[in-house]
Scaffold this motif. Structure first.
Motif, mmCIF file in Angstrom:
data_model
loop_
_atom_site.group_PDB
_atom_site.id
_atom_site.type_symbol
_atom_site.label_atom_id
_atom_site.label_comp_id
_atom_site.label_asym_id
_atom_site.label_seq_id
_atom_site.Cartn_x
_atom_site.Cartn_y
_atom_site.Cartn_z
ATOM 1 N N ARG A 176 3.544 -11.598 -41.641
ATOM 2 C CA ARG A 176 3.768 -11.339 -43.083
ATOM 3 C C ARG A 176 4.520 -12.491 -43.748
ATOM 4 O O ARG A 176 5.737 -12.622 -43.603
ATOM 5 C CB ARG A 176 4.552 -10.035 -43.250
ATOM 6 N N LYS A 197 4.819 -6.102 -20.533
ATOM 7 C CA LYS A 197 6.174 -6.597 -20.249
ATOM 8 C C LYS A 197 6.326 -6.918 -18.759
ATOM 9 O O LYS A 197 7.012 -7.880 -18.393
ATOM 10 C CB LYS A 197 7.227 -5.581 -20.707
ATOM 11 N N TYR A 229 2.242 -1.069 -23.119
ATOM 12 C CA TYR A 229 3.408 -1.921 -23.385
ATOM 13 C C TYR A 229 4.103 -2.293 -22.067
ATOM 14 O O TYR A 229 4.446 -3.458 -21.844
ATOM 15 C CB TYR A 229 4.345 -1.144 -24.314
ATOM 16 N N ALA A 277 11.312 0.622 -33.394
ATOM 17 C CA ALA A 277 11.645 1.384 -32.188
ATOM 18 C C ALA A 277 12.113 2.795 -32.560
ATOM 19 O O ALA A 277 11.668 3.778 -31.957
ATOM 20 C CB ALA A 277 12.725 0.658 -31.403
ATOM 21 N N GLY A 289 8.215 -13.492 -34.055
ATOM 22 C CA GLY A 289 8.483 -12.091 -34.424
ATOM 23 C C GLY A 289 9.750 -11.977 -35.235
ATOM 24 O O GLY A 289 10.541 -11.050 -35.063
ATOM 25 N N ALA A 290 9.950 -12.930 -36.160
ATOM 26 C CA ALA A 290 11.242 -13.026 -36.856
ATOM 27 C C ALA A 290 11.201 -12.458 -38.271
ATOM 28 O O ALA A 290 12.109 -12.696 -39.054
ATOM 29 C CB ALA A 290 11.712 -14.477 -36.872
ATOM 30 N N SER A 291 10.145 -11.704 -38.620
ATOM 31 C CA SER A 291 10.116 -11.120 -39.963
ATOM 32 C C SER A 291 10.887 -9.804 -39.999
ATOM 33 O O SER A 291 11.154 -9.268 -41.070
ATOM 34 C CB SER A 291 8.675 -10.894 -40.419
ATOM 35 N N MET A 336 -0.419 -13.707 -33.447
ATOM 36 C CA MET A 336 -0.343 -14.092 -32.031
ATOM 37 C C MET A 336 -1.382 -13.382 -31.165
ATOM 38 O O MET A 336 -1.416 -13.597 -29.949
ATOM 39 C CB MET A 336 1.059 -13.829 -31.483
ATOM 40 N N SER A 337 -2.253 -12.563 -31.802
ATOM 41 C CA SER A 337 -3.336 -11.983 -31.011
ATOM 42 C C SER A 337 -4.589 -12.850 -31.107
ATOM 43 O O SER A 337 -5.616 -12.534 -30.508
ATOM 44 C CB SER A 337 -3.635 -10.560 -31.470
ATOM 45 N N VAL A 395 11.726 -12.541 -24.458
ATOM 46 C CA VAL A 395 12.265 -11.207 -24.737
ATOM 47 C C VAL A 395 11.353 -10.150 -24.105
ATOM 48 O O VAL A 395 10.237 -9.908 -24.563
ATOM 49 C CB VAL A 395 12.447 -10.971 -26.250
ATOM 50 N N ASN A 450 9.498 -13.551 -28.844
ATOM 51 C CA ASN A 450 10.076 -12.231 -29.109
ATOM 52 C C ASN A 450 9.069 -11.243 -29.723
ATOM 53 O O ASN A 450 9.274 -10.039 -29.672
ATOM 54 C CB ASN A 450 11.277 -12.456 -30.058
HETATM 55 P P1 NDP Z 1 9.847 -5.309 -34.458
HETATM 56 O O1 NDP Z 1 8.659 -4.409 -34.533
HETATM 57 O O2 NDP Z 1 10.993 -5.037 -35.339
HETATM 58 O O3 NDP Z 1 9.384 -6.805 -34.692
HETATM 59 C C1 NDP Z 1 8.196 -7.272 -34.150
HETATM 60 C C2 NDP Z 1 7.901 -8.611 -34.765
HETATM 61 O O4 NDP Z 1 6.646 -9.085 -34.262
HETATM 62 C C3 NDP Z 1 7.796 -8.566 -36.276
HETATM 63 O O5 NDP Z 1 8.378 -9.724 -36.821
HETATM 64 C C4 NDP Z 1 6.292 -8.565 -36.521
HETATM 65 O O6 NDP Z 1 6.061 -9.153 -37.780
HETATM 66 C C5 NDP Z 1 5.808 -9.435 -35.373
HETATM 67 N N1 NDP Z 1 4.408 -9.201 -35.020
HETATM 68 C C6 NDP Z 1 3.777 -8.008 -34.866
HETATM 69 N N2 NDP Z 1 2.482 -8.215 -34.557
HETATM 70 C C7 NDP Z 1 2.298 -9.563 -34.509
HETATM 71 C C8 NDP Z 1 1.184 -10.389 -34.268
HETATM 72 N N3 NDP Z 1 -0.021 -9.880 -33.977
HETATM 73 N N4 NDP Z 1 1.347 -11.733 -34.340
HETATM 74 C C9 NDP Z 1 2.557 -12.265 -34.645
HETATM 75 N N5 NDP Z 1 3.663 -11.534 -34.870
HETATM 76 C C10 NDP Z 1 3.520 -10.195 -34.816
HETATM 77 O O7 NDP Z 1 10.283 -5.332 -32.898
HETATM 78 P P2 NDP Z 1 11.725 -5.321 -32.228
HETATM 79 O O8 NDP Z 1 12.622 -6.210 -32.991
HETATM 80 O O9 NDP Z 1 12.111 -3.920 -31.996
HETATM 81 O O10 NDP Z 1 11.402 -5.976 -30.809
HETATM 82 C C11 NDP Z 1 11.560 -7.360 -30.593
HETATM 83 C C12 NDP Z 1 11.405 -7.636 -29.113
HETATM 84 O O11 NDP Z 1 12.365 -6.870 -28.375
HETATM 85 C C13 NDP Z 1 10.037 -7.265 -28.548
HETATM 86 O O12 NDP Z 1 9.623 -8.215 -27.605
HETATM 87 C C14 NDP Z 1 10.297 -5.935 -27.863
HETATM 88 O O13 NDP Z 1 9.399 -5.664 -26.815
HETATM 89 C C15 NDP Z 1 11.709 -6.158 -27.346
HETATM 90 N N6 NDP Z 1 12.376 -4.896 -27.084
HETATM 91 C C16 NDP Z 1 12.743 -4.093 -28.132
HETATM 92 C C17 NDP Z 1 13.335 -2.870 -27.876
HETATM 93 C C18 NDP Z 1 13.767 -1.952 -28.974
HETATM 94 O O14 NDP Z 1 14.201 -0.820 -28.668
HETATM 95 N N7 NDP Z 1 13.696 -2.370 -30.242
HETATM 96 C C19 NDP Z 1 13.571 -2.395 -26.499
HETATM 97 C C20 NDP Z 1 13.145 -3.327 -25.489
HETATM 98 C C21 NDP Z 1 12.584 -4.524 -25.786
HETATM 99 P P3 NDP Z 1 4.722 -9.027 -38.663
HETATM 100 O O15 NDP Z 1 4.424 -7.582 -38.790
HETATM 101 O O16 NDP Z 1 5.131 -9.691 -39.940
HETATM 102 O O17 NDP Z 1 3.676 -9.800 -37.941
#
Ligand code: NDP
Length: 282
Positions: free
Chosen positions: A61, A181, A177, A217, A35-37, A87-88, A162, A113
């Motif tokens: 992406r 979690k 969600y 978020a 989830g590092a994009s 990842m689905s 995470v 993450n």
């Molecule tokens: P983002 O939505 O910013 O990032 C999510 C990442 O997951 C993106 O890189 C996205 O990239 C990737 N992603 C989405 N769908 C898929 C998929 N099907 N397969 C692979 N990758 C996927 O999330 P956050 O940075 O806000 O959250 C990161 C972590 O922190 C999560 O686990 C979240 O639950 C946790 N968290 C966040 C909070 C917040 O307030 N932000 C609060 C509590 C926990 P792409 O679209 O390119 O696939």
């Protein structure tokens, strides 16, 4: 007052008595961040890069991943590679771990993450969505952890999982969600015991986050939640330090620790606080 004082003392004791972090320990470390994009995962990639780590990042992406790896290299990463994956699906979690193992020659850190897309809305009875969301948010985590475990065992490595306050304390508008979690906390809490009992070399850090200022978020909660969002870059750094110092848990920001303690002491107060923090007028 005594209860509040003991919570504060407990929190500060946890903060100050944690093992100290040596940034040099991450130089050359072999890391996979999912989830590092964007969001917290992207910020973790940049921090690992500044520490001179060797990084593989993943998300769906490809173009964005490419830009993140370029920035990681400019920030000082010894290596920065990407692989796109969904990842689905059943096969991509293994494919991603295998890629990282092959390109880095093993792993020292596995940071799980990513999350699948879900709505911030009241439960509407869509069971299929919950069934689907469990795939990216839960099943892929356990699949990747298991795949990486032998290499982490060899390297005395660490996993950071995470999770969220939503995995400890349910919130409205996020039922699917919260379920995923909670599943993560239950599974990795149990696995953490089992690894310790087997005298495994691998540590698991469970990460409990509150509201963080990522685009996803903030967009989801806009107009509904007014509590402050904490910076993604700081959350990311705290996650990395928790993994590097092999601590069992991270609560970030501080109030998640307090909420976690009071939820069982004062369930009605906790319900009241949560519902009153939301703007909802049916
Ligand atoms: P983002 O939505 O910013 O990032 C999510 C990442 O997951 C993106 O890189 C996205 O990239 C990737 N992603 C989405 N769908 C898929 C998929 N099907 N397969 C692979 N990758 C996927 O999330 P956050 O940075 O806000 O959250 C990161 C972590 O922190 C999560 O686990 C979240 O639950 C946790 N968290 C966040 C909070 C917040 O307030 N932000 C609060 C509590 C926990 P792409 O679209 O390119 O696939």
């Amino acid at each position: 007052k005594i209860a509040i004082a003991s919570i504060c003392v407990g929190y500060l004791a946890v903060k100050w008595n944690g093992p100290s972090f040596d940034p040099e320990s991450l130089r050359g470390a072999r890391v996979l961040v999912t989830g590092a994009s964007s969001g917290i995962g992207e910020q973790m990639a940049y921090h690992y890069a500044r520490f001179g780590a060797q990084i593989v990042i993943t998300a769906r992406r490809e173009k964005v991943l490419q830009q993140v790896t370029e920035k990681c290299l400019s920030l000082g990463a010894q290596k920065a590679l990407y692989i796109s994956g969904d990842m689905s699906t059943e096969s991509d979690p293994d494919k991603v771990v295998d890629f990282a193992l092959e390109k880095l020659g093993g792993l020292d850190y596995l940071v799980l993450n990513h999350i699948g897309v879900t709505r911030f809305a009241m439960w509407d009875g869509d069971v299929n969505h919950v069934r689907w969301l469990m795939k990216p948010n839960f099943f892929s985590y356990i699949q990747m952890a298991w795949r990486a475990l032998p290499s982490l065992e060899k390297s005395k490595g660490s996993m950071a999982i995470v999770s969220s306050m939503a995995g400890k304390l349910s919130n409205p508008f996020t039922a699917p969600y919260c379920a995923t979690k909670s599943a993560l906390n239950g599974f990795f809490g149990s696995l953490s015991h089992e690894l310790a009992m087997k005298k495994s070399n691998v540590s698991i850090s469970l990460i409990t986050l509150g509201l963080i200022d990522t685009e996803t978020a903030l967009k989801a909660v806009r107009g509904i939640i007014t509590t402050p969002a904490y910076p993604a870059s700081e959350a990311a750094l705290n996650i990395i330090i928790t993994g590097a110092t092999r601590q069992l848990e991270l609560y970030y920001p501080w109030y998640t620790y307090v909420m976690n303690l009071i939820k069982d002491w004062y369930p009605s107060l906790t319900h009241h606080l949560i519902q009153n923090a939301l703007n909802y007028n049916p």
